[in-house]
Design an enzyme around this catalytic site. Structure first.
Site, PDB file in Angstrom:
ATOM      1  CG  LEU A   1      -1.868  -1.206   1.325  1.00 39.56           C
ATOM      2  CD1 LEU A   1      -2.718  -1.105   2.587  1.00 39.56           C
ATOM      3  CD2 LEU A   1      -2.768  -1.316   0.098  1.00 39.56           C
ATOM      4  CG  HIS A   2       0.959   3.406  -3.338  1.00 41.20           C
ATOM      5  ND1 HIS A   2      -0.140   4.136  -3.751  1.00 41.20           N
ATOM      6  CD2 HIS A   2       1.073   2.383  -4.220  1.00 41.20           C
ATOM      7  CE1 HIS A   2      -0.637   3.611  -4.851  1.00 41.20           C
ATOM      8  NE2 HIS A   2       0.065   2.528  -5.150  1.00 41.20           N
TER       9      HIS A   2
ATOM     10  CG  HIS B   1      -3.135   1.209  -2.420  1.00 41.00           C
ATOM     11  ND1 HIS B   1      -1.777   1.031  -2.519  1.00 41.00           N
ATOM     12  CD2 HIS B   1      -3.681   0.451  -3.409  1.00 41.00           C
ATOM     13  CE1 HIS B   1      -1.512   0.198  -3.518  1.00 41.00           C
ATOM     14  NE2 HIS B   1      -2.638  -0.165  -4.082  1.00 41.00           N
TER      15      HIS B   1
ATOM     16  CE  LYS C   1      -0.414   3.922 -11.923  1.00 40.52           C
ATOM     17  NZ  LYS C   1      -0.405   2.494 -12.005  1.00 40.52           N
ATOM     18  CG  ASP C   2      -5.195   0.342 -12.094  1.00 40.10           C
ATOM     19  OD1 ASP C   2      -4.337  -0.277 -12.720  1.00 40.10           O
ATOM     20  OD2 ASP C   2      -5.009   0.742 -10.919  1.00 40.10           O
TER      21      ASP C   2
ATOM     22  CD  GLN D   1      -8.682  -2.623 -11.744  1.00 34.34           C
ATOM     23  OE1 GLN D   1      -7.997  -3.599 -11.942  1.00 34.34           O
ATOM     24  NE2 GLN D   1      -8.509  -1.843 -10.704  1.00 34.34           N
TER      25      GLN D   1
ATOM     26  CB  SER E   1       2.583   2.117  -9.402  1.00 31.60           C
ATOM     27  OG  SER E   1       2.629   0.729  -9.668  1.00 31.60           O
ATOM     28  CB  SER E   2       2.326  -1.939  -5.655  1.00 36.43           C
ATOM     29  OG  SER E   2       1.143  -1.488  -5.058  1.00 36.43           O
TER      30      SER E   2
HETATM   31  P1  AMP Z   1      -3.798  -2.321  -6.793  1.00 35.69           P
HETATM   32  O1  AMP Z   1      -3.350  -2.658  -5.418  1.00 35.69           O
HETATM   33  O2  AMP Z   1      -2.702  -1.866  -7.700  1.00 35.69           O
HETATM   34  O3  AMP Z   1      -4.704  -3.364  -7.389  1.00 35.69           O
HETATM   35  O4  AMP Z   1      -4.715  -1.023  -6.618  1.00 35.69           O
HETATM   36  C1  AMP Z   1      -5.824  -1.029  -5.765  1.00 35.69           C
HETATM   37  C2  AMP Z   1      -6.641   0.199  -6.044  1.00 35.69           C
HETATM   38  O5  AMP Z   1      -5.839   1.368  -5.797  1.00 35.69           O
HETATM   39  C3  AMP Z   1      -7.106   0.282  -7.497  1.00 35.69           C
HETATM   40  O6  AMP Z   1      -8.436   0.770  -7.552  1.00 35.69           O
HETATM   41  C4  AMP Z   1      -6.120   1.254  -8.105  1.00 35.69           C
HETATM   42  O7  AMP Z   1      -6.609   1.942  -9.227  1.00 35.69           O
HETATM   43  C5  AMP Z   1      -5.888   2.207  -6.930  1.00 35.69           C
HETATM   44  N1  AMP Z   1      -4.639   2.931  -7.103  1.00 35.69           N
HETATM   45  C6  AMP Z   1      -3.422   2.403  -7.428  1.00 35.69           C
HETATM   46  N2  AMP Z   1      -2.512   3.393  -7.573  1.00 35.69           N
HETATM   47  C7  AMP Z   1      -3.163   4.558  -7.330  1.00 35.69           C
HETATM   48  C8  AMP Z   1      -2.772   5.933  -7.347  1.00 35.69           C
HETATM   49  N3  AMP Z   1      -1.536   6.305  -7.640  1.00 35.69           N
HETATM   50  N4  AMP Z   1      -3.704   6.877  -7.042  1.00 35.69           N
HETATM   51  C9  AMP Z   1      -4.984   6.496  -6.748  1.00 35.69           C
HETATM   52  N5  AMP Z   1      -5.413   5.219  -6.729  1.00 35.69           N
HETATM   53  C10 AMP Z   1      -4.527   4.260  -7.027  1.00 35.69           C
END
Ligand code: AMP
Length: 280
Positions: free
Chosen positions: A33-34, A37, A151-152, A155, A187-188
């Site tokens: 997580l960042h 998230h 970001k996605d 998706q 991003s992770s």
């Molecule tokens: P993930 O863990 O990459 O599957 O992301 C989980 C959720 O966090 C998804 O809805 C992503 O679009 C969102 N997310 C990832 N990176 C960011 C970001 N930089 N800013 C806002 N939301 C994000």
């Protein structure tokens, strides 16, 4: 924060909260997580009484075994961040708990044509895996509202369509992209960039901003220039497209609302980003 690993425990806890009239907000993640998230958690807290976050690295949405293998999984740090953010419930199921050995994917064949473009074209089967896991999670959490990141972007379109078709009572939120101070979308996967690559990575954001901030008449030339620059090593460009926001079809004219979407590999790390153009 309550930590559940078993669906049955999560479901019975949430049932009680729903009976007590609580509004449930849900933020699905794959962990590592960042701030991006955590911004979704904060948005969910503004709209809902109880916020549930899931951490699950979903094997069916990875189309490269190494990407799945090397996906970061810092669970203890994630739990600390979620506790500090005031998240109420975290659901961390095992692969067995989610799939019970049955890895068949839900087909996205019934979804809009946009699903086969961009990420769909470069990551075959990815959205089938996303739809599969999001459906499973929605059925367990049964949330009132869900929070996904722009970001996605593609998706978000897929999940919006899934909700329209199969979960019409769920309210969908698309939350803005959180960026590092130099513009790189959080991003992770960013931790996989080496020092040199990390310095170059914000270039993607610079290209998007340059096109977005230009007058419509200049955008095509800038798009072409950005494509050339992002195809130069150590970048490999997968796509940079100026698209209709709903259909993701390429827009020939540069007037009105649009979305710019990009995927580029930097060294060994695949980065995606996007920017809305016009009225947000
Ligand atoms: P993930 O863990 O990459 O599957 O992301 C989980 C959720 O966090 C998804 O809805 C992503 O679009 C969102 N997310 C990832 N990176 C960011 C970001 N930089 N800013 C806002 N939301 C994000």
């Amino acid at each position: 924060m309550i930590h559940f690993q078993l669906s049955a425990d999560l479901i019975s806890n949430l049932e009680l909260k729903k009976k007590a009239g609580k509004r449930i907000g849900f933020v699905p993640t794959m962990g590592a997580l960042h701030e991006g998230h955590l911004s979704l958690i904060r948005e969910a807290q503004l709209h809902c009484d109880v916020v549930v976050c899931s951490i699950f690295v979903n094997p069916t949405q990875f189309n490269q075994a190494t990407d799945l293998e090397f996906y970061p999984r810092p669970l203890a740090e994630d739990l600390k961040k979620l506790t500090e953010s005031g998240c109420d419930i975290v659901f961390v199921p095992s692969v067995e708990e989610m799939y019970s050995g049955n890895f068949s994917k839900d087909s996205t064949a019934l979804y809009g044509k946009y699903i086969h473009r961009l990420e769909g074209a470069f990551r075959p089967g990815h959205f089938d895996g996303v739809v599969t896991v999001v459906k499973k999670l929605f059925l367990k959490v049964n949330p009132h509202e869900v929070f996904f990141g722009q970001k996605d972007y593609q998706q978000c379109l897929v999940v919006k369509e899934l909700i329209q078709k199969e979960f019409p009572s769920i309210v969908f939120h698309m939350c803005p992209v959180l960026r590092e101070t130099d513009g790189l979308a959080m991003s992770s996967r960013n931790i996989r960039l080496n020092e040199e690559e990390r310095k170059l990575a914000p270039y993607i954001y610079e290209c998007l901003s340059e096109i977005a901030n230009a007058a419509p008449g200049q955008r095509f030339a800038l798009l072409q220039k950005a494509r050339e620059r992002l195809a130069e090593p150590p970048f490999t460009l997968e796509y940079l497209e100026y698209c209709d926001r709903e259909t993701l079809e390429v827009k020939e004219d540069f007037e009105g609302n649009a979305v710019l979407l990009v995927a580029a590999v930097l060294g060994k790390t695949r980065l995606i980003d996007n920017m809305l153009i016009g009225i947000n």
